[in-house]
Design an enzyme around this catalytic site. Structure first.
Site, PDB file in Angstrom:
ATOM      1  N   GLN A 102       5.902  -9.913  -4.726  1.00  0.00           N
ATOM      2  CA  GLN A 102       6.188  -8.481  -4.787  1.00  0.00           C
ATOM      3  C   GLN A 102       7.684  -8.232  -4.765  1.00  0.00           C
ATOM      4  O   GLN A 102       8.414  -8.763  -3.928  1.00  0.00           O
ATOM      5  CB  GLN A 102       5.554  -7.712  -3.633  1.00  0.00           C
ATOM      6  CG  GLN A 102       5.674  -6.206  -3.911  1.00  0.00           C
ATOM      7  CD  GLN A 102       5.306  -5.305  -2.758  1.00  0.00           C
ATOM      8  OE1 GLN A 102       5.771  -5.508  -1.633  1.00  0.00           O
ATOM      9  NE2 GLN A 102       4.491  -4.304  -3.039  1.00  0.00           N
TER      10      GLN A 102
ATOM     11  N   PRO B 162       0.670  -7.173   0.212  1.00  0.00           N
ATOM     12  CA  PRO B 162       1.953  -7.690   0.686  1.00  0.00           C
ATOM     13  C   PRO B 162       2.275  -7.032   2.021  1.00  0.00           C
ATOM     14  O   PRO B 162       2.182  -5.813   2.153  1.00  0.00           O
ATOM     15  CB  PRO B 162       2.936  -7.253  -0.401  1.00  0.00           C
ATOM     16  CG  PRO B 162       2.261  -6.119  -1.117  1.00  0.00           C
ATOM     17  CD  PRO B 162       0.792  -6.361  -0.987  1.00  0.00           C
ATOM     18  N   MET B 163       2.627  -7.834   3.011  1.00  0.00           N
ATOM     19  CA  MET B 163       3.026  -7.284   4.311  1.00  0.00           C
ATOM     20  C   MET B 163       4.257  -8.039   4.784  1.00  0.00           C
ATOM     21  O   MET B 163       4.194  -9.253   5.053  1.00  0.00           O
ATOM     22  CB  MET B 163       1.893  -7.389   5.329  1.00  0.00           C
ATOM     23  CG  MET B 163       0.770  -6.401   5.082  1.00  0.00           C
ATOM     24  SD  MET B 163      -0.507  -6.426   6.363  1.00  0.00           S
ATOM     25  CE  MET B 163      -1.479  -7.849   5.889  1.00  0.00           C
ATOM     26  N   ALA B 164       5.360  -7.292   4.857  1.00  0.00           N
ATOM     27  CA  ALA B 164       6.624  -7.887   5.295  1.00  0.00           C
ATOM     28  C   ALA B 164       6.454  -8.464   6.695  1.00  0.00           C
ATOM     29  O   ALA B 164       5.865  -7.829   7.569  1.00  0.00           O
ATOM     30  CB  ALA B 164       7.715  -6.818   5.293  1.00  0.00           C
TER      31      ALA B 164
ATOM     32  N   LYS C 122       2.368  -0.963  -7.047  1.00  0.00           N
ATOM     33  CA  LYS C 122       1.654  -0.494  -5.850  1.00  0.00           C
ATOM     34  C   LYS C 122       2.388   0.737  -5.353  1.00  0.00           C
ATOM     35  O   LYS C 122       3.615   0.714  -5.199  1.00  0.00           O
ATOM     36  CB  LYS C 122       1.659  -1.595  -4.797  1.00  0.00           C
ATOM     37  CG  LYS C 122       0.955  -1.238  -3.503  1.00  0.00           C
ATOM     38  CD  LYS C 122       0.692  -2.515  -2.698  1.00  0.00           C
ATOM     39  CE  LYS C 122       0.139  -2.225  -1.326  1.00  0.00           C
ATOM     40  NZ  LYS C 122       1.166  -1.696  -0.411  1.00  0.00           N
TER      41      LYS C 122
ATOM     42  N   CYS D 113       6.860   1.876  -0.028  1.00  0.00           N
ATOM     43  CA  CYS D 113       7.485   1.719   1.282  1.00  0.00           C
ATOM     44  C   CYS D 113       7.904   3.083   1.853  1.00  0.00           C
ATOM     45  O   CYS D 113       8.656   3.819   1.223  1.00  0.00           O
ATOM     46  CB  CYS D 113       8.700   0.794   1.160  1.00  0.00           C
ATOM     47  SG  CYS D 113       9.425   0.435   2.752  1.00  0.00           S
TER      48      CYS D 113
ATOM     49  N   GLY E 274      -6.316   0.905   1.495  1.00  0.00           N
ATOM     50  CA  GLY E 274      -6.235   1.760   2.670  1.00  0.00           C
ATOM     51  C   GLY E 274      -7.508   1.739   3.476  1.00  0.00           C
ATOM     52  O   GLY E 274      -8.574   2.131   2.991  1.00  0.00           O
TER      53      GLY E 274
ATOM     54  N   GLY F  13      -4.952  -4.986   3.715  1.00  0.00           N
ATOM     55  CA  GLY F  13      -3.782  -5.246   4.542  1.00  0.00           C
ATOM     56  C   GLY F  13      -4.153  -5.509   5.983  1.00  0.00           C
ATOM     57  O   GLY F  13      -4.591  -6.602   6.361  1.00  0.00           O
ATOM     58  N   ARG F  14      -4.030  -4.476   6.821  1.00  0.00           N
ATOM     59  CA  ARG F  14      -4.130  -4.666   8.264  1.00  0.00           C
ATOM     60  C   ARG F  14      -5.466  -5.243   8.725  1.00  0.00           C
ATOM     61  O   ARG F  14      -5.538  -5.875   9.782  1.00  0.00           O
ATOM     62  CB  ARG F  14      -3.847  -3.327   8.964  1.00  0.00           C
ATOM     63  CG  ARG F  14      -2.416  -2.844   8.757  1.00  0.00           C
ATOM     64  CD  ARG F  14      -2.275  -1.375   9.104  1.00  0.00           C
ATOM     65  NE  ARG F  14      -3.116  -0.558   8.228  1.00  0.00           N
ATOM     66  CZ  ARG F  14      -3.441   0.701   8.426  1.00  0.00           C
ATOM     67  NH1 ARG F  14      -2.982   1.318   9.506  1.00  0.00           N
ATOM     68  NH2 ARG F  14      -4.211   1.354   7.569  1.00  0.00           N
TER      69      ARG F  14
HETATM   70  C1  LIG Z   1       3.341  -5.014   8.809  1.00  0.00           C
HETATM   71  C2  LIG Z   1       3.198  -4.387   7.471  1.00  0.00           C
HETATM   72  C3  LIG Z   1       4.104  -4.698   6.465  1.00  0.00           C
HETATM   73  C4  LIG Z   1       3.974  -4.138   5.190  1.00  0.00           C
HETATM   74  N1  LIG Z   1       4.844  -4.504   4.210  1.00  0.00           N
HETATM   75  C5  LIG Z   1       4.626  -4.065   2.933  1.00  0.00           C
HETATM   76  C6  LIG Z   1       5.417  -4.527   1.866  1.00  0.00           C
HETATM   77  O1  LIG Z   1       6.355  -5.313   2.036  1.00  0.00           O
HETATM   78  N2  LIG Z   1       5.141  -4.067   0.620  1.00  0.00           N
HETATM   79  C7  LIG Z   1       4.128  -3.165   0.384  1.00  0.00           C
HETATM   80  O2  LIG Z   1       3.895  -2.769  -0.770  1.00  0.00           O
HETATM   81  N3  LIG Z   1       3.375  -2.700   1.388  1.00  0.00           N
HETATM   82  C8  LIG Z   1       3.585  -3.151   2.643  1.00  0.00           C
HETATM   83  N4  LIG Z   1       2.753  -2.726   3.640  1.00  0.00           N
HETATM   84  C9  LIG Z   1       1.655  -1.825   3.328  1.00  0.00           C
HETATM   85  C10 LIG Z   1       0.371  -2.613   3.005  1.00  0.00           C
HETATM   86  O3  LIG Z   1       0.560  -3.440   1.875  1.00  0.00           O
HETATM   87  C11 LIG Z   1      -0.819  -1.671   2.750  1.00  0.00           C
HETATM   88  O4  LIG Z   1      -0.523  -0.869   1.640  1.00  0.00           O
HETATM   89  C12 LIG Z   1      -1.121  -0.767   3.938  1.00  0.00           C
HETATM   90  O5  LIG Z   1      -1.108  -1.505   5.142  1.00  0.00           O
HETATM   91  C13 LIG Z   1      -2.445  -0.053   3.776  1.00  0.00           C
HETATM   92  O6  LIG Z   1      -3.484  -0.966   3.644  1.00  0.00           O
HETATM   93  P1  LIG Z   1      -4.450  -1.322   4.898  1.00  0.00           P
HETATM   94  O7  LIG Z   1      -5.055  -0.035   5.384  1.00  0.00           O
HETATM   95  O8  LIG Z   1      -5.461  -2.278   4.321  1.00  0.00           O
HETATM   96  O9  LIG Z   1      -3.588  -1.915   5.925  1.00  0.00           O
HETATM   97  C14 LIG Z   1       2.903  -3.237   4.929  1.00  0.00           C
HETATM   98  C15 LIG Z   1       2.009  -2.918   5.945  1.00  0.00           C
HETATM   99  C16 LIG Z   1       2.126  -3.482   7.193  1.00  0.00           C
HETATM  100  C17 LIG Z   1       1.122  -3.128   8.259  1.00  0.00           C
END
Ligand SMILES: Cc1cc2nc3c(=O)[nH]c(=O)nc-3n(C[C@H](O)[C@H](O)[C@H](O)COP(=O)(O)O)c2cc1C
Length: 374
Positions: free
Chosen positions: A72, A18-20, A145, A103, A207, A230-231
């Protein structure tokens, strides 16, 4: 490797994090078209949902062909969280619920929400138990999460994982950083291995998966049952095709798109956003933040980049995309590189006395954000 969320076979064992501001219906469709897995919507706050705030109700609109609607929730109050889950169950709003305890945003942790909450283990347990109980009659799988903890001196993930498991969650996802780390440094995959050792329910590792090969490495190193990405997929929705192929055949070599193919996906992304937001101006404005991610590493001149990042209409976008050299190969040096947030660590703001009493289960006041996805 097999992972189940309720009756859903999660194949490949991949979850779009989930990414806001990112994982809206348009982005999810773009990713879903690439491969299998679970594609989680933007975070929704429990209070905004139960109060039926129109913007929030719009955010939980899923596409007709989303056959596993994953939502989520962010909540700090067991009663409000249970009410939100009951509403989802009674009204058939989703097929899977994930609870956000990761968060790190100061305005959230300062009030005891998000990644600050598992420290208050009794409150954490109550929220998860009540949510699971509310989801169970409808057969909705519920996952959580979380992060490793507040900082290295206040780690909570193993204990929180055990509490969540006792509460009856379907799986536990760990973003292997502390709240203090925010998005800096490297995720500590050893913590994922430690959690996997400690739990019987499936553990999802999260991660720093930038390439499909990272997902295979993470599962091999940690024994985790699935990965949350995520990213790594920002500006690269085709990562989900690579992930599916790699989980099927580990010797798979990703097929790298040319700039022409990337431009076609950019155009489709923008069109889907406009369709979802039902407004060309808003859809184009929302698309602008994705431009730099799509073009990362490609030798595209500054002026064209800037113009693309300022588009106001789909015609303008398509005209500008037509100026790109479609034959340019994908820049290999951009592979495996971080994208999106990589901000510096920062001391975690917490409510006064938060660390002193782990077993206080008073609901923190004002920690419910009014806005979803913020
Ligand atoms: C722009 C953005 C928004 C995010 N929003 C949420 C969110 O709403 N809920 C959540 O559990 N994690 C959120 N995350 C965290 C990601 O879900 C993830 O845990 C984190 O980016 C690490 O994973 P990655 O290394 O694959 O990016 C967000 C991350 C980013 C970059």
């Amino acid at each position: 490797m097999s992972l189940k969320f309720g009756t859903k076979d999660v194949t490949p064992p991949v979850v779009l994090a989930p990414m806001a501001g990112i994982t809206n219906v348009a982005f999810r469709r773009l990713c879903r078209e690439q491969g299998g897995g679970v594609y989680v919507c933007e975070m929704i706050t429990t209070r905004a949902l139960v109060e039926r705030i129109p913007k929030t109700l719009k955010m939980i609109a899923f596409a007709d062909d989303e056959d596993f609607r994953s939502l989520q929730l962010y909540g700090v109050d067991p009663a409000v969280t249970a009410a939100a889950v009951r509403m989802i169950a009674d009204e058939g709003l989703a097929d899977h619920i994930d609870l956000n305890f990761g968060c790190p945003v100061p305005k959230v942790t300062r009030r005891g929400g998000g990644s600050a909450l598992p420290w208050r283990r009794k409150l954490f347990g109550r929220i998860v138990r009540e949510a699971v109980a509310a989801a169970a009659p409808a057969g909705i799988p519920l996952t959580i999460k979380m992060r490793k903890g507040i900082d290295d001196d206040h780690l909570t993930y193993v204990e929180a994982g055990l509490i969540a498991q006792d509460a009856g969650v379907t799986a536990v996802a760990l973003h292997a950083r502390t709240a203090e780390q925010r998005y800096s440094g490297q995720a500590d995959w050893e913590a994922i291995a430690t959690l996997k050792q400690a739990l019987d329910v499936p553990v999802l590792g999260n991660g720093d998966i930038w390439e499909a090969s990272d997902a295979l490495r993470m599962t091999a190193l940690t024994g985790c049952d699935g990965v949350v990405v995520g990213r790594g997929c920002l500006g690269r929705p085709w990562l989900f095709a690579d992930l599916e192929a790699a989980f099927t055949d580990p010797s798979y070599e990703p097929r790298l798109p040319t700039l022409g193919e990337v431009a076609a996906i950019m155009s489709r992304h923008a069109h889907l956003l406009v369709e979802a937001l039902e407004d060309e101006k808003h859809g184009c404005a929302d698309f602008r933040k994705h431009v730099a991610w799509y073009l990362k590493g490609f030798p595209v001149g500054g002026e064209l980049r800037r113009s693309l990042a300022m588009i106001r209409s789909l015609t303008e976008l398509d005209d500008l995309l037509a100026k790109l050299d479609p034959a340019l190969p994908f820049p290999r040096e951009a592979l495996g590189q971080p994208r999106g947030r990589v901000n510096a660590p920062g001391k975690v703001s917490l409510p006064y006395g938060w660390l002193d009493s782990r077993d206080d289960d008073t609901v923190p006041e004002g920690a419910e954000m009014e806005n979803s996805g913020g």
